[in-house]
Design a protein around this motif. Sequence first.
Motif: not given
Length: 177
Positions: A153-158
């Motif tokens: 699961f990824i977050i950041g830059y939109g």
Amino acid sequence: MPIPREKFKILYSRERIAAEVKRLGQEITRDYQQRDILLVGVLKGSFLFIADLIREIESPTMIDFVRLASYGSQTQSSGIIEFRKELEMPIRDRDVIIVEDIVDSGYTLECLYNKLLLQEPRSLKICSLIDKRGRREVEIEADYVGMTMDEGFIIGYGLDYDEHYRNLPDIYTVEDF
Ligand code: PRP
């Protein structure tokens, strides 16, 4: 509820992102030469990517947006897609590139791609910053891809978690998700 910062682990730095965006802009410029391009950004997640990408494309380029939302849990799509904002510009006989931040299950892109195809663009391609191949549920591939990953699961830059963290300049994986 906010995620404790110690669970964030940097996956793609802002420098890596900028390098990939530059490469994608160069590839698109090369492929389209001086043909007019219409970029279609998929809100909200692609807003930073498309802002950076359009500045790396040297062909004449216009921009429009759609807003789609996939239902499901915070981290997994259900395959049910809702259109919340339609295109404002006609795309018939135009060279169109859909711009996504991430292809995950593929349901969002499949839905949008098929819908736009009905409007008979001259060409229709897909550019995604991230291709999360390990979770694909439908057969759809982006023509231009920045980075590929399998799981996580990824977050950041939109990319968000519950609408938070879109403003982070780097992309992080979140542990225990
Ligand atoms: C995310 C992302 C893609 C889609 C990819 O959007 O921006 O549009 O999910 O997932 P899929 O391949 O499994 O369909 P989301 O619906 O979370 O909305 P957002 O862009 O507003 O964050």
